[in-house]
Design an enzyme around this catalytic site. Sequence first.
Site, PDB file in Angstrom:
ATOM      1  N   CYS A  85      49.175  93.800 122.141  1.00  0.00           N
ATOM      2  CA  CYS A  85      49.283  92.672 121.229  1.00  0.00           C
ATOM      3  C   CYS A  85      50.588  91.970 121.604  1.00  0.00           C
ATOM      4  O   CYS A  85      51.573  92.642 121.933  1.00  0.00           O
ATOM      5  CB  CYS A  85      49.306  93.143 119.784  1.00  0.00           C
ATOM      6  N   CYS A 107      44.886  91.103 119.734  1.00  0.00           N
ATOM      7  CA  CYS A 107      45.117  89.759 119.198  1.00  0.00           C
ATOM      8  C   CYS A 107      44.617  88.741 120.209  1.00  0.00           C
ATOM      9  O   CYS A 107      44.599  89.002 121.411  1.00  0.00           O
ATOM     10  CB  CYS A 107      46.591  89.536 118.854  1.00  0.00           C
ATOM     11  N   CYS A 132      47.047  90.046 132.452  1.00  0.00           N
ATOM     12  CA  CYS A 132      47.552  91.417 132.348  1.00  0.00           C
ATOM     13  C   CYS A 132      48.222  91.808 133.658  1.00  0.00           C
ATOM     14  O   CYS A 132      47.841  91.338 134.722  1.00  0.00           O
ATOM     15  CB  CYS A 132      46.418  92.377 132.022  1.00  0.00           C
TER      16      CYS A 132
END
Length: 158
Positions: free
Chosen positions: A7, A80, A88
């Site tokens: 998140c 989220c 990523c």
Amino acid sequence: MKILYICTHNRCRSILSEAITNHLAPDLIVAKSAGSQPAGAVHPLSLHYLDEAGIATDSLHSQSWDELEDFAPDLVITVCDSAANEACPVWFGNAVQVHWGLSDPSKVQGSDEETEHAFRECINTIRQRVKTLIPLAEQQLRGQPLRDALNERGISKL
């Protein structure tokens, strides 16, 4: 199975997910959480409602995903919407990535009762989702077999 919950600020939903997962499946799953822009502190109400539920909070802290470079998760779960849209890190490697859109209970504007309800609802949602992961951890699925099993159960679409 190793799970990394992501998140953006790593102060509420990812923290709740880490704690609940480690509580429900301590012998099957190792869960950690992190953020791309960690707040540096766990939201106090996250700690309060986890404590109230009898879930350990002593090892929880807000941290950058860079601090977990050696963790090598099998599964990365964004919780989220802003984290779901972020690129990523490459070091996630072959980890299966899924998204669980969870409403942020720490952002509820309203009465204490409304905030309490939001936290309890989020905690219950996480509990139910983690319970769907436990059989997959028992089977020790990794990589494509894990991705296939998640898709078959609709878990990646939660």
